[in-house]
Design a protein around this motif. Sequence first.
Motif, short mmCIF file in Angstrom:
data_model
loop_
_atom_site.label_atom_id
_atom_site.label_comp_id
_atom_site.label_asym_id
_atom_site.label_seq_id
_atom_site.Cartn_x
_atom_site.Cartn_y
_atom_site.Cartn_z
N GLY A 198 0.78 -1.17 0.05
CA GLY A 198 0.01 -0.03 0.00
C GLY A 198 0.74 1.13 -0.02
O GLY A 198 2.11 1.17 0.16
N LYS A 199 -0.11 2.41 0.04
CA LYS A 199 0.68 3.58 -0.06
C LYS A 199 1.51 4.07 1.34
O LYS A 199 2.59 4.61 1.24
N ASP A 200 1.16 3.13 2.45
CA ASP A 200 1.74 3.40 3.82
C ASP A 200 3.11 2.44 3.75
O ASP A 200 3.49 2.27 4.95
N GLY A 201 3.24 1.74 2.81
CA GLY A 201 4.49 0.76 2.88
C GLY A 201 3.90 -0.53 3.57
O GLY A 201 4.79 -1.46 3.47
N GLU A 202 2.73 -0.67 3.69
CA GLU A 202 2.31 -2.02 4.60
C GLU A 202 1.85 -3.07 3.28
O GLU A 202 1.40 -2.66 2.26
N ASN A 203 1.85 -4.30 3.63
CA ASN A 203 1.17 -5.50 2.87
C ASN A 203 -0.03 -5.45 3.09
O ASN A 203 -0.64 -5.56 4.08
N TYR A 204 -0.99 -5.58 1.66
CA TYR A 204 -2.37 -5.87 1.76
C TYR A 204 -2.82 -6.91 1.04
O TYR A 204 -1.95 -7.52 0.12
N ILE A 205 -4.05 -7.19 1.20
CA ILE A 205 -4.60 -8.29 0.35
C ILE A 205 -5.83 -7.83 -0.43
O ILE A 205 -6.58 -7.11 0.27
N LEU A 206 -5.98 -7.77 -1.76
CA LEU A 206 -6.75 -7.06 -2.47
C LEU A 206 -7.57 -8.30 -3.42
O LEU A 206 -7.00 -9.06 -3.92
N ILE A 207 -8.89 -8.38 -3.05
CA ILE A 207 -9.61 -9.48 -3.69
C ILE A 207 -10.61 -8.80 -4.73
O ILE A 207 -11.51 -8.00 -4.42
N ILE A 208 -10.57 -9.40 -5.88
CA ILE A 208 -11.22 -8.89 -6.98
C ILE A 208 -12.05 -9.78 -7.74
O ILE A 208 -11.28 -10.92 -7.96
#
Length: 237
Positions: A198-208
């Motif tokens: 993410g923009k904040d440097g953290e890891n994320y999961i995006l589900i589409i």
Amino acid sequence: MKLVPRKLTSLALATVLALSSSIPALAASNVNPVVNVNANNEVNQIDVEGFKTAVGRAVFTIVIRSLSLYSKGKKISERVEESEIEDAIKEYFDITFYSSGRDLATWNVGRGKDVVLEAGDDSSYGFEHILAKHVPKYFNQYDEAEEAMNNGDVITFFDKNDDIKDVYENLDYVIKKYKSKISQDGFKNREERFKVKGKDGENYILIIKGGEVITFYPDRWNKADIFETYQGPGIPV
């Protein structure tokens, strides 16, 4: 599930107390109707059906609405009504008409494809679901959280001070940053899981799925605990 407004909480709990004390079965049953997660994450098992039999479905419903969200022993959120989440979304996106199918944002990811973020609902998909399940300020998915804990799963959360702006800006950032990958894999008839930063440097999961944002949440161990705050008769604390 629509919830009792906060200003009626005291009255509701007083009603629970009065009703509970009038039912002999409650005093004799020694059932543990709610989940109580202590500081060591030890869970007292629930006997939902026994409790419903003792005090009735209406009382049971009122009691489980007295929940709060805790992290590291500190309260970080009261349970909120779905309408509060919807109002916050309407204010942020400056819209008056609201429905689950309302498009909140659209991103062109190339190849003539657009990714859409719908308002959705609190329990299954869209921006409302992201807030209701993964943002402490708007969290209201206690039933799902309880099920996850019983299955040994974890629900991860954004930071306790994050608001709609923080969540949306990160979502906007990752969709633009990973648009090529999303264009390639995000338009199938099944949910595709993208690991993103993410923009904040953290890891994320995006589900589409099919070009529609289903959910978005931190990919890190950031679990909060469910506590029962009501201390009425027959309920262990």
